[in-house]
Design a protein around this motif. Structure first.
Motif, PDB file in Angstrom:
ATOM      1  N   TRP A  32      46.650  57.195  30.270  1.00  0.00           N
ATOM      2  CA  TRP A  32      46.612  57.355  28.640  1.00  0.00           C
ATOM      3  C   TRP A  32      45.661  58.374  28.325  1.00  0.00           C
ATOM      4  O   TRP A  32      45.208  58.377  27.122  1.00  0.00           O
ATOM      5  CB  TRP A  32      46.404  56.101  28.185  1.00  0.00           C
ATOM      6  N   ARG A  33      45.257  59.237  29.204  1.00  0.00           N
ATOM      7  CA  ARG A  33      44.103  60.415  28.884  1.00  0.00           C
ATOM      8  C   ARG A  33      44.791  61.132  27.843  1.00  0.00           C
ATOM      9  O   ARG A  33      43.908  61.710  26.956  1.00  0.00           O
ATOM     10  CB  ARG A  33      43.729  61.018  30.144  1.00  0.00           C
ATOM     11  N   ALA A  34      45.952  61.650  28.156  1.00  0.00           N
ATOM     12  CA  ALA A  34      46.681  62.608  27.062  1.00  0.00           C
ATOM     13  C   ALA A  34      46.534  61.999  25.763  1.00  0.00           C
ATOM     14  O   ALA A  34      46.151  62.784  24.645  1.00  0.00           O
ATOM     15  CB  ALA A  34      48.019  62.953  27.619  1.00  0.00           C
ATOM     16  N   ARG A  35      46.737  60.805  25.379  1.00  0.00           N
ATOM     17  CA  ARG A  35      46.867  59.999  24.336  1.00  0.00           C
ATOM     18  C   ARG A  35      45.274  59.957  23.628  1.00  0.00           C
ATOM     19  O   ARG A  35      44.940  60.251  22.514  1.00  0.00           O
ATOM     20  CB  ARG A  35      47.560  58.660  24.430  1.00  0.00           C
ATOM     21  N   SER A  36      44.294  59.596  24.630  1.00  0.00           N
ATOM     22  CA  SER A  36      43.034  59.571  24.120  1.00  0.00           C
ATOM     23  C   SER A  36      42.639  60.807  23.678  1.00  0.00           C
ATOM     24  O   SER A  36      41.685  60.994  22.664  1.00  0.00           O
ATOM     25  CB  SER A  36      42.074  59.143  25.156  1.00  0.00           C
ATOM     26  N   VAL A  37      42.677  61.917  24.627  1.00  0.00           N
ATOM     27  CA  VAL A  37      42.492  63.227  24.072  1.00  0.00           C
ATOM     28  C   VAL A  37      42.777  63.533  22.684  1.00  0.00           C
ATOM     29  O   VAL A  37      42.371  64.251  21.701  1.00  0.00           O
ATOM     30  CB  VAL A  37      42.786  64.230  25.113  1.00  0.00           C
ATOM     31  N   GLY A  38      44.353  63.165  22.611  1.00  0.00           N
ATOM     32  CA  GLY A  38      45.027  63.711  21.244  1.00  0.00           C
ATOM     33  C   GLY A  38      44.147  62.845  19.832  1.00  0.00           C
ATOM     34  O   GLY A  38      44.074  63.107  18.900  1.00  0.00           O
ATOM     35  N   VAL A  39      43.665  61.420  20.279  1.00  0.00           N
ATOM     36  CA  VAL A  39      42.961  60.799  19.352  1.00  0.00           C
ATOM     37  C   VAL A  39      41.505  61.296  19.068  1.00  0.00           C
ATOM     38  O   VAL A  39      41.145  61.485  17.677  1.00  0.00           O
ATOM     39  CB  VAL A  39      42.863  59.306  19.685  1.00  0.00           C
ATOM     40  N   TYR A  40      40.892  61.827  19.938  1.00  0.00           N
ATOM     41  CA  TYR A  40      39.781  62.425  19.853  1.00  0.00           C
ATOM     42  C   TYR A  40      39.868  63.689  19.092  1.00  0.00           C
ATOM     43  O   TYR A  40      39.016  63.941  18.143  1.00  0.00           O
ATOM     44  CB  TYR A  40      39.050  62.729  21.160  1.00  0.00           C
ATOM     45  N   ARG A  41      40.927  64.596  19.320  1.00  0.00           N
ATOM     46  CA  ARG A  41      40.981  65.778  18.709  1.00  0.00           C
ATOM     47  C   ARG A  41      41.770  65.639  17.287  1.00  0.00           C
ATOM     48  O   ARG A  41      41.386  66.152  16.293  1.00  0.00           O
ATOM     49  CB  ARG A  41      42.190  66.857  19.368  1.00  0.00           C
ATOM     50  N   LEU A  42      42.311  64.449  17.053  1.00  0.00           N
ATOM     51  CA  LEU A  42      42.596  63.864  15.553  1.00  0.00           C
ATOM     52  C   LEU A  42      41.311  63.939  14.519  1.00  0.00           C
ATOM     53  O   LEU A  42      41.142  64.333  13.606  1.00  0.00           O
ATOM     54  CB  LEU A  42      43.579  62.491  15.541  1.00  0.00           C
ATOM     55  N   TRP A  43      40.328  63.029  15.348  1.00  0.00           N
ATOM     56  CA  TRP A  43      39.146  62.770  14.511  1.00  0.00           C
ATOM     57  C   TRP A  43      38.471  64.282  14.477  1.00  0.00           C
ATOM     58  O   TRP A  43      37.986  64.545  13.305  1.00  0.00           O
ATOM     59  CB  TRP A  43      38.256  61.929  15.205  1.00  0.00           C
ATOM     60  N   ARG A  44      38.275  65.020  15.670  1.00  0.00           N
ATOM     61  CA  ARG A  44      37.686  66.163  15.629  1.00  0.00           C
ATOM     62  C   ARG A  44      38.176  67.291  14.435  1.00  0.00           C
ATOM     63  O   ARG A  44      37.319  67.804  13.959  1.00  0.00           O
ATOM     64  CB  ARG A  44      37.418  66.812  17.078  1.00  0.00           C
ATOM     65  N   ASP A  45      39.240  67.472  14.546  1.00  0.00           N
ATOM     66  CA  ASP A  45      39.745  68.496  13.788  1.00  0.00           C
ATOM     67  C   ASP A  45      40.035  67.963  12.417  1.00  0.00           C
ATOM     68  O   ASP A  45      40.290  68.799  11.433  1.00  0.00           O
ATOM     69  CB  ASP A  45      41.231  69.237  14.224  1.00  0.00           C
ATOM     70  N   GLY A  46      40.201  66.838  12.020  1.00  0.00           N
ATOM     71  CA  GLY A  46      40.140  66.116  10.765  1.00  0.00           C
ATOM     72  C   GLY A  46      38.712  66.581  10.046  1.00  0.00           C
ATOM     73  O   GLY A  46      38.631  66.682   8.955  1.00  0.00           O
ATOM     74  N   GLY A  47      37.734  66.921  11.019  1.00  0.00           N
ATOM     75  CA  GLY A  47      36.757  67.688  10.469  1.00  0.00           C
ATOM     76  C   GLY A  47      36.647  68.940   9.538  1.00  0.00           C
ATOM     77  O   GLY A  47      35.870  68.889   8.651  1.00  0.00           O
TER      78      GLY A  47
END
Length: 427
Positions: free
Chosen positions: A365-380
């Motif tokens: 599930w690493r790809a999904r976790s990276v996606g969630v992190y990048r969701l928060w990061r680029d929401g910045g």
């Protein structure tokens, strides 16, 4: 890396599992580095030109209005980051990469022909979709190829290529705009990048999902939740809130891109208001991502050796100092020093955050976790554009920069207090 009795080529023989490691997969890894440089260049076409286009050609007086394109970009990119992980696990990495390039195809023409600001905002929705898919997949594919032992190095090279692409293009488009005008010249560079990136991704890039599956067979769990059977909702909750390390990384990524959204949208306007020319503005706009990009070649592998936590916390502090210097000083020399500090702090943080996600998340599930992190990061990006725009309209750009500097320092303190040390060592 390869060991006794293991094949030494990244592409395994028939029936054999793919082999992990940078050296074993060097040709494909190098190709993906080049692809990500083009992804960064596609973003870099806007860094110098669009803030000035907003004020000089479209005559947008309010900073909040002028920064709507960053809000549109940040929201669409954040959403696509999340879906990139889900799509990559379901359909494979390469199809999502190609789809991301296809989304970018109309962007340069829309920016060149835009009769009003709504076209620019719409173009940035598409650019955000493209960046969310292409950059996320470039990250995932490199993680797949190298395995756990060189993840920091891989992320350093990936992010260095992307942000050097941003820097070189920001500098080049500044000089093109000074010589030939804000349109169409700078955006023709972006069109060339998109054509080349799409062609390379279709013809030369190979699927890497098999490498992630091979790693999963020998994966050692980083914590009690790191088994492979989590739902996407569970991955979201774990990455965003429940796991101390993953949630610390997510908030730091968001604040990092909050201050990047400020730098992207307001710094060129601040520099222009101080009387700097387009060439000097282009140089300052390029210096920050150039230092950010180049230094990641060092900071990425340094995090493999020294750990993630304190490099992230210290990097947020260095960013805060750079932002405070922008708020407190004036003039090309002082702002150049501030850009260098901001770039250095971001380099300490950016690849390290990605590597930290890879340390904790199970390969399944690493790809999904990276996606969630990048969701928060680029929401910045969106949060930063809205916050800094409102503050700049009310109190001026220096005050907006000072507030964001304080938020960045606070984010580093959260990492220092909450993130677990040593997760990378468990791998």
């Amino acid at each position: 890396m390869s060991g006794p009795g293991r094949p030494t080529a990244g592409r395994a023989s028939a029936g054999a599992a793919p082999v992990l490691g940078l050296r074993e997969n060097l040709p494909q890894f190098a190709l993906l580095v080049a692809v990500n440089a083009l992804v960064g260049g596609t973003l870099g076409q806007e860094r110098t030109v669009l803030p000035l286009l907003a004020t000089e050609e479209f005559h947008l007086d309010l900073y909040t209005s002028a920064l709507t394109y960053i809000v549109a970009f940040g929201l669409s990119k954040a959403a696509m980051n999340y879906f990139a992980g889900i799509l990559a696990d379901r359909f494979g990495r390469k199809p999502v990469l190609v789809a991301g390039w296809l989304a970018a195809v109309p962007v340069p023409a829309m920016l060149i022909l835009a009769p009003d600001w709504s076209w620019v905002v719409a173009a940035n929705v598409l650019l955000g979709v493209s960046q969310g898919l292409t950059w996320s997949i470039a990250v995932m594919m490199k993680m797949d190829l190298v395995g756990p032992s060189q993840r920091g190095l891989a992320m350093g090279l990936n992010e260095a290529a992307g942000y050097l692409g941003v820097a070189v293009t920001a500098l080049a488009t500044g000089y093109i705009a000074a010589e030939y005008g804000l349109r169409p010249g700078p955006f023709l560079v972006g069109a060339a990048y998109i054509a080349l990136g799409l062609g390379m991704s279709v013809v030369l890039v190979r699927e890497t999902r098999g490498h992630a599956r091979a790693e999963a067979l020998g994966h050692v769990d980083a914590h009690e939740h790191a088994h492979g059977g989590l739902t996407s909702g569970q991955v979201f909750t774990l990455t965003s809130f429940r796991d101390r390390s993953l949630s610390s990384v997510s908030q730091a990524g968001m604040v990092n891109n909050l201050n990047d959204g400020l730098a992207w949208g307001l710094f060129p306007v601040l520099f222009a208001s101080a009387g700097l020319g387009l060439g000097e503005i282009g140089l300052l706009a390029a210096a920050y991502p150039a230092v950010w990009g180049a230094a990641q070649i060092v900071t990425g592998p340094a995090s493999d050796r020294w750990g993630r936590k304190w490099l992230i916390a210290a990097g947020m502090g260095v960013q805060a100092v750079g932002l405070a210097l922008v708020a407190a000083t004036q003039g090309f020399g002082a702002w150049l020093a501030a850009a260098v500090l901001l770039g250095l702090g971001t380099a300490m943080v950016y690849p390290t955050l990605l590597a930290a996600i890879g340390d904790v998340a199970h390969p399944a599930w690493r790809a999904r976790s990276v996606g969630v992190y990048r969701l928060w990061r680029d929401g910045g990006f969106a949060v930063g554009a809205l916050l800094s725009g409102v503050l700049a309209d009310l109190y001026g750009i220096p005050a907006a920069v000072a507030v964001v500097a304080a938020l960045t320092a606070a984010s580093g303190a959260v990492v220092a207090l909450r993130m677990r040390p040593g997760d990378h060592a468990r791998r």
